[in-house]
Design an enzyme around this catalytic site. Structure first.
Site, PDB file in Angstrom:
ATOM      1  N   SER A  60      -4.696  -3.062   9.892  1.00 31.06           N
ATOM      2  CA  SER A  60      -4.816  -4.518   9.913  1.00 31.06           C
ATOM      3  C   SER A  60      -5.210  -4.891  11.334  1.00 31.06           C
ATOM      4  O   SER A  60      -5.039  -4.106  12.265  1.00 31.06           O
ATOM      5  CB  SER A  60      -3.446  -5.147   9.599  1.00 31.06           C
ATOM      6  OG  SER A  60      -3.421  -6.512   9.965  1.00 31.06           O
ATOM      7  N   TYR A  67       5.648  -5.720  10.450  1.00 29.55           N
ATOM      8  CA  TYR A  67       4.257  -5.480  10.040  1.00 29.55           C
ATOM      9  C   TYR A  67       3.419  -5.063  11.246  1.00 29.55           C
ATOM     10  O   TYR A  67       2.674  -4.080  11.200  1.00 29.55           O
ATOM     11  CB  TYR A  67       3.710  -6.764   9.403  1.00 29.55           C
ATOM     12  CG  TYR A  67       2.373  -6.640   8.721  1.00 29.55           C
ATOM     13  CD1 TYR A  67       2.272  -6.226   7.397  1.00 29.55           C
ATOM     14  CD2 TYR A  67       1.191  -6.980   9.383  1.00 29.55           C
ATOM     15  CE1 TYR A  67       1.041  -6.144   6.746  1.00 29.55           C
ATOM     16  CE2 TYR A  67      -0.038  -6.899   8.750  1.00 29.55           C
ATOM     17  CZ  TYR A  67      -0.111  -6.484   7.431  1.00 29.55           C
ATOM     18  OH  TYR A  67      -1.335  -6.403   6.800  1.00 29.55           O
TER      19      TYR A  67
HETATM   20  P1  NAD Z   1      -1.623  -6.586  -2.415  1.00 29.60           P
HETATM   21  O1  NAD Z   1      -0.280  -7.207  -2.378  1.00 29.60           O
HETATM   22  O2  NAD Z   1      -2.707  -7.214  -3.216  1.00 29.60           O
HETATM   23  O3  NAD Z   1      -1.502  -5.035  -2.893  1.00 29.60           O
HETATM   24  C1  NAD Z   1      -0.481  -4.222  -2.408  1.00 29.60           C
HETATM   25  C2  NAD Z   1      -0.449  -2.924  -3.194  1.00 29.60           C
HETATM   26  O4  NAD Z   1       0.607  -2.107  -2.635  1.00 29.60           O
HETATM   27  C3  NAD Z   1      -0.130  -3.102  -4.686  1.00 29.60           C
HETATM   28  O5  NAD Z   1      -0.900  -2.187  -5.448  1.00 29.60           O
HETATM   29  C4  NAD Z   1       1.346  -2.729  -4.783  1.00 29.60           C
HETATM   30  O6  NAD Z   1       1.723  -2.192  -6.051  1.00 29.60           O
HETATM   31  C5  NAD Z   1       1.448  -1.652  -3.697  1.00 29.60           C
HETATM   32  N1  NAD Z   1       2.827  -1.517  -3.240  1.00 29.60           N
HETATM   33  C6  NAD Z   1       3.619  -2.467  -2.702  1.00 29.60           C
HETATM   34  N2  NAD Z   1       4.857  -1.955  -2.500  1.00 29.60           N
HETATM   35  C7  NAD Z   1       4.835  -0.655  -2.902  1.00 29.60           C
HETATM   36  C8  NAD Z   1       5.781   0.378  -2.961  1.00 29.60           C
HETATM   37  N3  NAD Z   1       7.061   0.212  -2.584  1.00 29.60           N
HETATM   38  N4  NAD Z   1       5.403   1.569  -3.449  1.00 29.60           N
HETATM   39  C9  NAD Z   1       4.139   1.780  -3.883  1.00 29.60           C
HETATM   40  N5  NAD Z   1       3.189   0.824  -3.853  1.00 29.60           N
HETATM   41  C10 NAD Z   1       3.536  -0.378  -3.375  1.00 29.60           C
HETATM   42  O7  NAD Z   1      -2.047  -6.455  -0.871  1.00 29.60           O
HETATM   43  P2  NAD Z   1      -3.468  -6.391  -0.115  1.00 29.60           P
HETATM   44  O8  NAD Z   1      -3.637  -7.653   0.616  1.00 29.60           O
HETATM   45  O9  NAD Z   1      -4.531  -5.884  -0.989  1.00 29.60           O
HETATM   46  O10 NAD Z   1      -3.102  -5.305   1.004  1.00 29.60           O
HETATM   47  C11 NAD Z   1      -3.539  -3.965   0.968  1.00 29.60           C
HETATM   48  C12 NAD Z   1      -3.445  -3.413   2.390  1.00 29.60           C
HETATM   49  O11 NAD Z   1      -4.321  -4.150   3.257  1.00 29.60           O
HETATM   50  C13 NAD Z   1      -2.044  -3.520   2.994  1.00 29.60           C
HETATM   51  O12 NAD Z   1      -1.757  -2.343   3.729  1.00 29.60           O
HETATM   52  C14 NAD Z   1      -2.172  -4.700   3.929  1.00 29.60           C
HETATM   53  O13 NAD Z   1      -1.271  -4.628   4.994  1.00 29.60           O
HETATM   54  C15 NAD Z   1      -3.609  -4.550   4.385  1.00 29.60           C
HETATM   55  N6  NAD Z   1      -4.197  -5.772   4.919  1.00 29.60           N
HETATM   56  C16 NAD Z   1      -4.310  -6.886   4.133  1.00 29.60           C
HETATM   57  C17 NAD Z   1      -4.878  -8.028   4.688  1.00 29.60           C
HETATM   58  C18 NAD Z   1      -5.047  -9.292   3.904  1.00 29.60           C
HETATM   59  O14 NAD Z   1      -5.407 -10.309   4.512  1.00 29.60           O
HETATM   60  N7  NAD Z   1      -4.831  -9.302   2.604  1.00 29.60           N
HETATM   61  C19 NAD Z   1      -5.316  -8.030   6.011  1.00 29.60           C
HETATM   62  C20 NAD Z   1      -5.182  -6.872   6.768  1.00 29.60           C
HETATM   63  C21 NAD Z   1      -4.625  -5.754   6.206  1.00 29.60           C
END
Ligand code: NAD
Length: 267
Positions: free
Chosen positions: A149, A162
């Site tokens: 991130s 985070y």
């Molecule tokens: P999301 O909430 O849409 O998806 C999260 C996924 O992680 C889901 O498939 C969920 O089942 C899985 N998950 C959560 N807890 C879990 C656990 N205990 N065991 C196994 N799986 C688990 O989130 P997203 O926004 O798509 O984020 C994906 C990645 O991208 C993350 O690492 C997040 O930190 C990173 N990220 C997101 C953003 C954003 O703006 N959305 C920005 C930077 C980084």
């Protein structure tokens, strides 16, 4: 990719691919001919509906298989890789994407949330890499992409766990790249700013109630605070960045962190 195996023989494990960024990465890989191990939490019904959604996007040939593992557990994180290896034969590409968020000031941050975020967002990345690397080394081929991130590069208030975990992922990415620099294994991180997914939606909803805004205004203030482009990065853009990092053009890119942040970190 520079290797003798055709893509349909290549296996990718994308953690947290039942939603958001991971789902877009998985879909793009399937369309590119990869055999994909889908992973994420959910009831049987929720997983079925994700699989149906994937089928509608990519067609029913080359359907992914879903694997369950709760990444709060080191054993399950390592077991996930072993299970994919035993059921699909190998893990050539590991995308560590699963992650969660919790916002609170340090003094109020619940210990249980700190532990959970460190376990899922950082330790599970370590455990999955540790489990996947021996097979990659044996085959002298591997690609690891960690979805970190922008909070792996800079901090924001109220995101102690985070930010700490994502800085850890960036450091771990560099270490793995160094340890494997002489082999055909690369390890990189992608550092997105804001992406519209369920993880960010929770923060938008929080803003709506805390600041009395409608949905659009809440999104606007979120972007305005941090992201000079005032635009979200899309999940498809991140999938394309993964495709670049694992392509032949990316074969000597390793240990790097690719910011996709609309100039957030240029300030
Ligand atoms: P999301 O909430 O849409 O998806 C999260 C996924 O992680 C889901 O498939 C969920 O089942 C899985 N998950 C959560 N807890 C879990 C656990 N205990 N065991 C196994 N799986 C688990 O989130 P997203 O926004 O798509 O984020 C994906 C990645 O991208 C993350 O690492 C997040 O930190 C990173 N990220 C997101 C953003 C954003 O703006 N959305 C920005 C930077 C980084």
């Amino acid at each position: 990719m520079s290797n003798h195996r055709s893509r349909h023989e290549r296996v990718a494990l994308v953690t947290g691919s039942t939603s958001g960024i991971g789902l877009a990465i998985a879909q793009a890989l399937i369309l590119d001919g990869w055999m994909v191990a889908l992973h994420g939490l959910g009831t049987a019904q929720e997983i079925d509906s994700v699989l149906m959604q994937v089928a509608s996007q990519v067609g029913s040939s080359n359907m992914p298989r879903h694997f369950h593992a709760d990444l709060r557990s080191p054993e399950q994180a390592r077991g996930l890789v072993s299970e994919v290896e035993s059921k699909l034969g190998r893990v050539d590409l590991l995308v560590n994407n699963a992650g969660i968020q919790h916002t609170s000031r340090v003094e109020d941050f619940p210990t249980s949330k700190w532990d959970e975020i460190m376990a899922i967002n950082l330790s599970a990345v370590f455990h999955a890499c540790a489990a996947a690397l021996p097979g990659m080394k044996r085959r002298n081929f591997g690609r690891i992409v960690n979805i970190a991130s922008i909070h792996g590069l800079v901090a924001s208030a109220e995101k102690a766990a985070y930010v700490s975990a994502k800085h850890g992922v960036v450091g771990l990415t560099k270490t793995i790249a160094l340890e494997n620099a002489r082999s055909n294994i690369t390890c990189n991180a992608i550092c997105p700013g804001w992406v519209r997914t369920p993880l960010v939606e929770a923060q938008v909803l929080h803003r709506m109630s805390a600041m009395g805004l409608d949905h659009e205004a809440a999104e606007r203030t979120l972007l305005a605070e941090k992201e000079p482009s005032q635009r979200f990065t899309t999940t498809e853009h991140i999938a394309s960045a993964v495709a670049f990092l694992i392509s032949e053009a990316g074969s000597n890119i390793t240990g790097t962190s690719l910011a996709m942040d609309g100039a957030w970190t240029a300030q």
